[in-house]
Structures are given as C-alpha cells and as structure tokens.
Design a protein around this motif. Structure first.
Motif, mmCIF file in Angstrom:
data_model
loop_
_atom_site.group_PDB
_atom_site.id
_atom_site.type_symbol
_atom_site.label_atom_id
_atom_site.label_comp_id
_atom_site.label_asym_id
_atom_site.label_seq_id
_atom_site.Cartn_x
_atom_site.Cartn_y
_atom_site.Cartn_z
ATOM 1 N N UNK A 44 -3.777 10.173 -9.093
ATOM 2 C CA UNK A 44 -2.209 10.281 -9.244
ATOM 3 C C UNK A 44 -0.673 10.665 -11.120
ATOM 4 N N UNK A 45 -0.130 10.785 -10.052
ATOM 5 C CA UNK A 45 0.517 11.297 -11.010
ATOM 6 C C UNK A 45 0.690 11.171 -12.239
ATOM 7 N N UNK A 46 1.338 11.555 -13.126
ATOM 8 C CA UNK A 46 2.042 11.748 -14.758
ATOM 9 C C UNK A 46 3.744 11.987 -14.508
ATOM 10 N N UNK A 47 3.664 10.496 -14.827
ATOM 11 C CA UNK A 47 5.041 10.044 -15.178
ATOM 12 C C UNK A 47 5.630 10.563 -16.266
ATOM 13 N N UNK A 48 6.777 11.625 -16.086
ATOM 14 C CA UNK A 48 7.609 12.183 -17.111
ATOM 15 C C UNK A 48 8.082 11.381 -17.931
ATOM 16 N N UNK A 49 8.395 12.169 -18.905
ATOM 17 C CA UNK A 49 9.520 11.438 -20.308
ATOM 18 C C UNK A 49 10.689 11.718 -20.263
ATOM 19 N N UNK A 50 11.129 10.464 -20.017
ATOM 20 C CA UNK A 50 12.926 10.846 -18.943
ATOM 21 C C UNK A 50 13.522 10.502 -20.993
ATOM 22 N N UNK A 51 14.366 11.594 -20.519
ATOM 23 C CA UNK A 51 15.756 11.541 -22.572
ATOM 24 C C UNK A 51 16.654 11.196 -21.743
ATOM 25 N N UNK A 52 17.830 10.479 -21.986
ATOM 26 C CA UNK A 52 19.030 9.951 -21.512
ATOM 27 C C UNK A 52 19.859 10.750 -22.549
ATOM 28 N N UNK A 53 21.074 12.047 -22.554
ATOM 29 C CA UNK A 53 21.518 11.537 -23.416
ATOM 30 C C UNK A 53 23.578 12.055 -23.287
ATOM 31 N N UNK A 54 24.113 11.127 -23.923
ATOM 32 C CA UNK A 54 25.510 10.325 -23.620
ATOM 33 C C UNK A 54 26.446 10.914 -25.250
ATOM 34 N N UNK A 55 27.105 10.673 -24.719
ATOM 35 C CA UNK A 55 28.441 11.190 -25.868
ATOM 36 C C UNK A 55 29.471 11.735 -25.293
ATOM 37 N N UNK A 56 30.708 11.711 -26.011
ATOM 38 C CA UNK A 56 32.139 11.855 -25.125
ATOM 39 C C UNK A 56 32.230 14.015 -25.143
ATOM 40 N N UNK A 57 33.296 13.984 -24.391
ATOM 41 C CA UNK A 57 33.377 15.233 -23.887
ATOM 42 C C UNK A 57 33.320 15.932 -25.224
ATOM 43 N N UNK A 58 32.932 17.482 -25.528
ATOM 44 C CA UNK A 58 32.869 18.179 -26.494
ATOM 45 C C UNK A 58 31.972 18.044 -27.475
ATOM 46 N N UNK A 59 30.810 16.263 -27.621
ATOM 47 C CA UNK A 59 30.535 15.836 -28.671
ATOM 48 C C UNK A 59 29.301 16.610 -29.365
ATOM 49 N N UNK A 60 28.539 18.127 -27.691
ATOM 50 C CA UNK A 60 27.814 18.602 -28.401
ATOM 51 C C UNK A 60 26.533 18.153 -28.506
ATOM 52 N N UNK A 61 26.813 17.634 -26.567
ATOM 53 C CA UNK A 61 25.216 16.865 -26.502
ATOM 54 C C UNK A 61 24.745 18.009 -25.177
ATOM 55 N N UNK A 62 25.134 19.230 -25.269
ATOM 56 C CA UNK A 62 24.369 20.243 -24.005
ATOM 57 C C UNK A 62 23.400 20.603 -25.665
#
Length: 424
Positions: A44-62
């Motif tokens: 059975x496949x292993x579930x990946x570790x999922x990370x959500x990254x949010x924030x305002x425009x040009x906050x430095x998310x990328x």
C-alpha cells in the motif's frame, strides 16, 4: 600489532539506514510495514507529508517554499501552486491544462487561499502562514509587477487598493487562525524555517503508525542502535553477546520512557554559587514486568531509578490468546504511581492488554502507564492503542508484521529463552 577485528565489529560498522526493519535501505521512504487499514497489503502506498503555505500577496510564500525545498534535498519534494498556469498580466488562466506532478515524499501547496476550503485544510499535515508587514508586501508587489510582469505603477496601486487589500482583509487574513506555524518576516526568518525543516524531517522519519497513534514513540535511530538490532536478531550470536547488546538497547528504551514522565521545575545552587533552574524527577513511580521476558528489563530500570519498586504479572500465553492471568504481585499503592510496564516484544498485544487491564482495575489511570519494549509488531500496536489510547508505547523498532504462527517478523525469536539461556 594490529588490533583484531571481530565479526561483531564488522556488523556494528556496516549497520546503517532507517530504524524500521521493514523499510527500504536505498534512501527511499516507502515502508513495507502494513498500513492500519490493510495489514495484509504490504504494498500500500505511503501517504505524502502535505504542507500548506498561505499568506498575503508578496509576503514571501514562494521564498519560504524554496528554502524548505532546498533544505529537504534528500527527499522527493514537489511544489504545487494554487493556480499552476496563470497570466498575471491578463489576470486569467493562460491555459486550461494543468501541470502534472510525480509522487513525492513531501507536497507543498502554496497560495493565498489554500486554507479557505476545509476539505483542502484537512489534507494538510502542516499549515504555515507567512506573516509580513503590509507596507513591505506592497513595496514588493510594486517592484515585482513592474519589473517581472510588465505593468505600470498606477495599475498596480489601483488593483491593490480596489481588489488585493480588501480580498486580503476578507479572505486571507481570517485564514491565519488555521495555521499551525506563523512565520513573521517570511524568508528573512531563517530560524523559523530551520525549525520547520527539522520538524518535517522528524515526521518523515516516523513510522506510519506513529502518525496514526500519537501515543506511540520510536526512539530515534543511530548507527549504533541499528547495529545492536542487527546483532540481537542474528540467530548465530552467542548468548553473552545477545545479553550484552540487549541490555544496551533496553537501557536506551528505559531512559526514553522515563523522559515521558511528568516533572516539576526545581532550582538548585551550583558549587559556583549560581542558581540553576532544572526539573525534579517524578517520585511516585514503579515498574511492572510481564513474566518472564519482562524481567530482563528490570536491571536497566533499577540502574536508572534507585530503589524503584517492581511488580510482577504472569499471563499464560499458549492456547488462550494470552488472556489467562496466572499470578500478580503489585505494590499496594500502585494506584498512586506512574507505571512502566516491561515486556521486550509486543506481538499480538493480547497479553499486554490483559496486563494493562489489570493495572487499571487496580486503580492506575490509563494515562499513567508507559509500555516499554524493544520491538513491536504493527498488529500489537493497533490492538493496544485502540483499546487504551491514553497510555504511551515506547519501542526501539517497529517490525513488519506477524506471521501465521503469530510470531513477529523479522523478529528475534523467543526473547526470554535467548536472554536467560533456556533455548538449548
């Protein structure tokens, strides 16, 4: 004259890799340990570790995402943007097609609204909100849109005032409450990002069962620990060496188990006249060994806890699924103590459940029980944790499964016979 190298030295030196005996040792993270829902399906496949990254425009998310990806270079990581193919100049999708991504250990989902939908939030193992000052974000947006996206300053400011800022206030900022981690200053906050990466690495190294049952703890592996497991699992090892390396591993498990006991803050005066603020050990403590394998763990517990009381429980294991209680001798005030339950191997979990049930009947709160063992079968962990979700299990390795004879595989045979020399 050169020092003689023994087979044990070679085994200790060669031992390496993750501390799950069923894992691939080629650097991959796919485990052959059965998943809780389909123990029979080892593929059975292993579930990946999922990370959500949010924030305002040009906050430095990328920038934050790029730094995480850079530091997780030894894992397969993929970045998924909220709108993968988008024309920022025309403000619409440039194509109806979507970017395909390969299976990965870590998936980073980045976008200003990734926390908005509860269905998406519930898929995330970690939610990060990048919190940057509004003036800084506006300055960055002006520079980015004029230089990288070919827009003029007036249109950038008009769009920001009319759409971007109101949308941030109404939709993005309220989603901050869902974040597990808030990073002030975005990519400039190297300390926060280092801590996040360290946490992700720890989670990636955990057995799947540790993610499902947060009361299960596997001691962090080292080459020494892996080497000692290699030795005690070897059917050709001498009794002397089996006992020696088993005792070393048991001591590590006991020390780790003691670290889960409650503590109180305490100040002492050092020989230099300075005040040191530390902690005071838990005083109301006892051990309980499940006869007879559990008795092999008593010396390590006594070495760590001076004068500790140790009780005994004998359960008949053959022919009755380990449910027949034969003998028990426990401290009279055991209900007032935290209990370290000792048994080197957790197999089906039936005898362990019987012992735990007895302790609870004697008045020991379930949350005051820490079950210590060297190796655990997934079936045993599930059996115990489903029935007693408040106790803690501390082990040094989780093995692959039980075989048709209900023996742990790869396992290490009858531990009590090998340890006490009655396997001849």
């Amino acid at each position: 004259m050169p020092e003689e190298i023994t087979p044990i030295d070679i085994a200790m030196e060669a031992a390496s890799g993750p501390h799950f005996s069923g894992l691939r040792l080629d650097g991959g993270l796919l485990s052959t340990s059965p998943s809780p829902s389909t123990l029979a399906d080892s593929n059975s496949p292993k579930r990946p570790f999922v990370i959500g990254v949010s924030g305002g425009t040009a906050s430095g998310k990328t920038t934050v995402c790029d730094m995480i990806i850079q530091q997780l270079h030894d894992h397969r990581v993929v970045l998924v943007n909220q709108v993968p193919i988008y024309d920022f100049k025309k403000h619409r999708r440039s194509s109806e097609s979507f970017r395909q991504v390969n299976a990965s250990d870590v998936i980073i989902l980045e976008g200003i609204l990734v926390f908005h939908d509860a269905r998406v939030r519930n898929l995330m193992n970690m939610k990060i909100f990048v919190d940057t000052d509004a003036d800084v974000r506006l300055a960055r947006r002006i520079r980015r849109d004029t230089v990288e996206r070919g827009r003029d300053i007036d249109s950038v400011l008009e769009q920001y005032a009319k759409f971007v800022k109101p949308a941030f206030d109404d939709f993005v900022l309220p989603s901050k409450k869902y974040a597990d981690v808030i990073i002030p200053r975005g990519g400039d906050n190297h300390v926060a990002i280092d801590l996040i990466v360290q946490h992700i690495r720890t989670k990636l190294g955990q057995h799947d069962l540790c993610k499902i049952y947060p009361n299960v703890y596997v001691i962090q592996s080292t080459f020494q620990i892996r080497g000692m497991h290699t030795l005690i699992r070897d059917c050709d090892i001498s009794k002397h060496d089996f006992v020696f390396y088993s005792d070393r591993l048991i001591r590590l498990v006991v020390e780790h188990g003691l670290g889960h006991l409650p503590f109180t803050e305490k100040q002492v005066v050092t020989p230099t006249g300075s005040v040191y603020t530390g902690v005071d050990f838990c005083k109301k403590l006892c051990g309980v060994s499940i006869i007879r394998s559990g008795e092999s763990m008593e010396n390590a517990l006594r070495a760590c806890c001076k004068g500790i009381k140790i009780g005994k429980i004998l359960i008949h294991r053959d022919g009755d699924n380990g449910k027949q209680l034969i003998y028990e001798k426990l401290p009279k005030d055991i209900s007032e103590r935290h209990v370290l339950l000792l048994d080197p191997v957790l197999a089906t979990g039936n005898s362990a459940n019987q012992a735990i049930e007895l302790l609870i009947q004697k008045g020991v709160p379930e949350s005051h029980i820490i079950f210590l063992n060297l190796i655990s079968a997934p079936e045993g962990i599930q059996c115990v944790c489903k029935r007693f979700p408040s106790l803690k299990i501390v082990t040094s390795e989780i093995d692959v499964a039980l075989n048709e004879e209900f023996r742990v595989v790869p396992g290490m045979g009858e531990f009590g016979d090998r340890y006490f020399g009655t396997d001849d």
